[in-house]
Design an enzyme around this catalytic site. Structure first.
Site, PDB file in Angstrom:
ATOM      1  N   GLU A 119      38.226  47.973  56.010  1.00 15.97           N
ATOM      2  CA  GLU A 119      38.059  47.722  54.739  1.00 15.97           C
ATOM      3  C   GLU A 119      37.928  46.405  54.392  1.00 15.97           C
ATOM      4  O   GLU A 119      38.537  45.333  55.019  1.00 15.97           O
ATOM      5  CB  GLU A 119      39.180  48.317  53.802  1.00 15.97           C
ATOM      6  CG  GLU A 119      38.996  49.432  53.027  1.00 15.97           C
ATOM      7  CD  GLU A 119      38.009  49.140  51.921  1.00 15.97           C
ATOM      8  OE1 GLU A 119      37.049  48.848  51.758  1.00 15.97           O
ATOM      9  OE2 GLU A 119      38.512  49.348  50.703  1.00 15.97           O
ATOM     10  N   ASP A 120      37.361  46.001  53.217  1.00 23.66           N
ATOM     11  CA  ASP A 120      37.211  44.427  52.772  1.00 23.66           C
ATOM     12  C   ASP A 120      38.396  44.099  52.111  1.00 23.66           C
ATOM     13  O   ASP A 120      38.938  42.968  52.436  1.00 23.66           O
ATOM     14  CB  ASP A 120      36.073  44.448  51.804  1.00 23.66           C
ATOM     15  CG  ASP A 120      35.942  45.499  50.704  1.00 23.66           C
ATOM     16  OD1 ASP A 120      36.859  46.436  50.708  1.00 23.66           O
ATOM     17  OD2 ASP A 120      35.112  45.412  49.742  1.00 23.66           O
TER      18      ASP A 120
ATOM     19  N   ASP B 116      43.604  46.151  46.891  1.00 23.24           N
ATOM     20  CA  ASP B 116      43.945  45.578  45.953  1.00 23.24           C
ATOM     21  C   ASP B 116      45.357  46.233  45.326  1.00 23.24           C
ATOM     22  O   ASP B 116      46.461  46.054  45.781  1.00 23.24           O
ATOM     23  CB  ASP B 116      42.905  45.642  44.725  1.00 23.24           C
ATOM     24  CG  ASP B 116      43.063  45.003  43.611  1.00 23.24           C
ATOM     25  OD1 ASP B 116      43.865  43.988  43.407  1.00 23.24           O
ATOM     26  OD2 ASP B 116      42.551  45.666  42.458  1.00 23.24           O
TER      27      ASP B 116
ATOM     28  N   PHE C 227      39.965  37.357  41.183  1.00 25.77           N
ATOM     29  CA  PHE C 227      38.852  38.263  41.618  1.00 25.77           C
ATOM     30  C   PHE C 227      37.866  37.179  42.548  1.00 25.77           C
ATOM     31  O   PHE C 227      38.023  36.106  42.275  1.00 25.77           O
ATOM     32  CB  PHE C 227      37.990  38.309  40.424  1.00 25.77           C
ATOM     33  CG  PHE C 227      36.608  39.276  40.810  1.00 25.77           C
ATOM     34  CD1 PHE C 227      36.912  40.676  40.787  1.00 25.77           C
ATOM     35  CD2 PHE C 227      35.812  38.756  41.015  1.00 25.77           C
ATOM     36  CE1 PHE C 227      35.770  41.443  41.150  1.00 25.77           C
ATOM     37  CE2 PHE C 227      34.541  39.504  41.325  1.00 25.77           C
ATOM     38  CZ  PHE C 227      34.460  40.767  41.211  1.00 25.77           C
TER      39      PHE C 227
ATOM     40  N   ARG D  77      26.684  39.805  47.944  1.00 17.79           N
ATOM     41  CA  ARG D  77      27.375  40.132  48.919  1.00 17.79           C
ATOM     42  C   ARG D  77      26.999  39.158  50.166  1.00 17.79           C
ATOM     43  O   ARG D  77      27.681  39.428  51.236  1.00 17.79           O
ATOM     44  CB  ARG D  77      27.002  41.582  49.193  1.00 17.79           C
ATOM     45  CG  ARG D  77      27.387  42.560  48.187  1.00 17.79           C
ATOM     46  CD  ARG D  77      26.967  43.579  48.524  1.00 17.79           C
ATOM     47  NE  ARG D  77      26.940  44.840  47.657  1.00 17.79           N
ATOM     48  CZ  ARG D  77      28.173  45.606  47.167  1.00 17.79           C
ATOM     49  NH1 ARG D  77      29.229  45.294  48.016  1.00 17.79           N
ATOM     50  NH2 ARG D  77      27.914  46.446  46.126  1.00 17.79           N
TER      51      ARG D  77
HETATM   52  P1  IMP Z   1      42.213  49.271  45.416  1.00 18.44           P
HETATM   53  O1  IMP Z   1      42.005  50.719  45.299  1.00 18.44           O
HETATM   54  O2  IMP Z   1      42.745  48.919  43.874  1.00 18.44           O
HETATM   55  O3  IMP Z   1      43.115  48.921  46.507  1.00 18.44           O
HETATM   56  O4  IMP Z   1      40.735  48.486  45.103  1.00 18.44           O
HETATM   57  C1  IMP Z   1      39.984  48.469  46.220  1.00 18.44           C
HETATM   58  C2  IMP Z   1      38.644  48.344  45.898  1.00 18.44           C
HETATM   59  O5  IMP Z   1      38.503  47.546  44.468  1.00 18.44           O
HETATM   60  C3  IMP Z   1      38.003  47.593  46.807  1.00 18.44           C
HETATM   61  O6  IMP Z   1      37.458  48.134  47.830  1.00 18.44           O
HETATM   62  C4  IMP Z   1      36.830  46.653  46.064  1.00 18.44           C
HETATM   63  O7  IMP Z   1      35.760  47.618  46.214  1.00 18.44           O
HETATM   64  C5  IMP Z   1      37.640  46.587  44.848  1.00 18.44           C
HETATM   65  N1  IMP Z   1      37.983  45.230  44.571  1.00 18.44           N
HETATM   66  C6  IMP Z   1      39.485  44.935  44.265  1.00 18.44           C
HETATM   67  N2  IMP Z   1      39.516  43.363  44.275  1.00 18.44           N
HETATM   68  C7  IMP Z   1      38.301  43.017  44.245  1.00 18.44           C
HETATM   69  C8  IMP Z   1      37.929  41.450  44.062  1.00 18.44           C
HETATM   70  O8  IMP Z   1      38.359  40.547  44.013  1.00 18.44           O
HETATM   71  N3  IMP Z   1      36.441  41.562  44.304  1.00 18.44           N
HETATM   72  C9  IMP Z   1      35.642  42.481  44.680  1.00 18.44           C
HETATM   73  N4  IMP Z   1      36.027  43.817  44.531  1.00 18.44           N
HETATM   74  C10 IMP Z   1      37.164  44.014  44.416  1.00 18.44           C
HETATM   75 MG    MG Z   2      35.468  48.512  48.908  1.00 17.02          MG
END
Ligand code: IMP
Ligand code: MG
Length: 196
Positions: free
Chosen positions: A105-106, A109, A158, A171
């Protein structure tokens, strides 16, 4: 339809992780993964689309045989109404039962996305299931998720670039950047095409 897209240099606040640092860390992660999965033929699963750059760079540094596959999900709410509700929009080609699976995963959050993807994969009975994430926004965590390989811990800002987008764009940048949102203008269609 063509869009008016602002050049990122106009709102770039800082480069949080430069290209060389990213590449060096990804090579280290790949070395660790290559050691840990020696003789195991892992399947690396990438969640589209943010994780694509990370996956493709990561596997270039792997020294063991492996396979890759992709899945796509859509998240609803994103922290608003119903945080964490996800829907599978593209499934894997591979049957993962009995396989050593590594989710790539990238960014993590709140943790909701990965937590739900892990649940969904676990049901299919892989032999092992681990998580490799490039960026960990640890302060934002709502749901605990296991992280076996972590690139960088980052502050609660962000970020975009290196797979992560600003409203769909940029991207392609080889680094992780922080935008100054006060200078950011979301993309919009050219006025002449608005009625198409
Ligand atoms: P989570 O479910 O809150 O952990 O969010 C994960 C997803 O939110 C990631 O796979 C990203 O697609 C998006 N995301 C969270 N933070 C960022 C950020 O700082 N930049 C871009 N995408 C983000
Ligand atoms: Mg993602």
């Amino acid at each position: 339809m063509s869009m008016q897209v602002q050049d990122y240099r106009e709102y770039l606040q800082e480069i949080l992780i430069p290209e060389e640092q990213l590449q060096q860390r990804i090579a280290e992660l790949a070395a660790e993964i290559s050691r840990d999965y020696e003789g195991k033929l892992p399947l690396l699963i990438c969640i589209l689309r943010g994780g694509v750059m990370f996956l493709t760079d990561l596997i270039r540094y792997l020294t063991i045989p492996h396979e890759i596959d992709f899945m796509a999900i859509e998240s609803y709410g994103q922290g608003r109404r119903d945080p964490g509700e996800i829907r599978l929009t593209m499934d894997l080609h591979t049957t993962i039962r009995g396989r050593h699976v590594l989710l790539v995963e990238d960014i993590i959050d709140t943790g909701n996305t990965v937590a739900q993807v892990l649940e969904l994969l676990q049901v299919r009975q892989p032999k092992s299931l681990k998580v490799c994430v490039l960026l960990d926004k640890v302060e934002r965590r709502q749901v605990e998720v296991p992280i076996h390989y972590r690139g960088f811990e980052i502050p609660n800002k962000f970020v975009f670039g290196y797979g992560l987008d600003m409203d769909g764009y940029w991207r392609n940048l080889p680094f992780i950047a922080v935008p100054d949102l006060s200078r950011y203008r979301p993309p919009k269609p050219f006025p002449s095409e608005e009625k198409d």
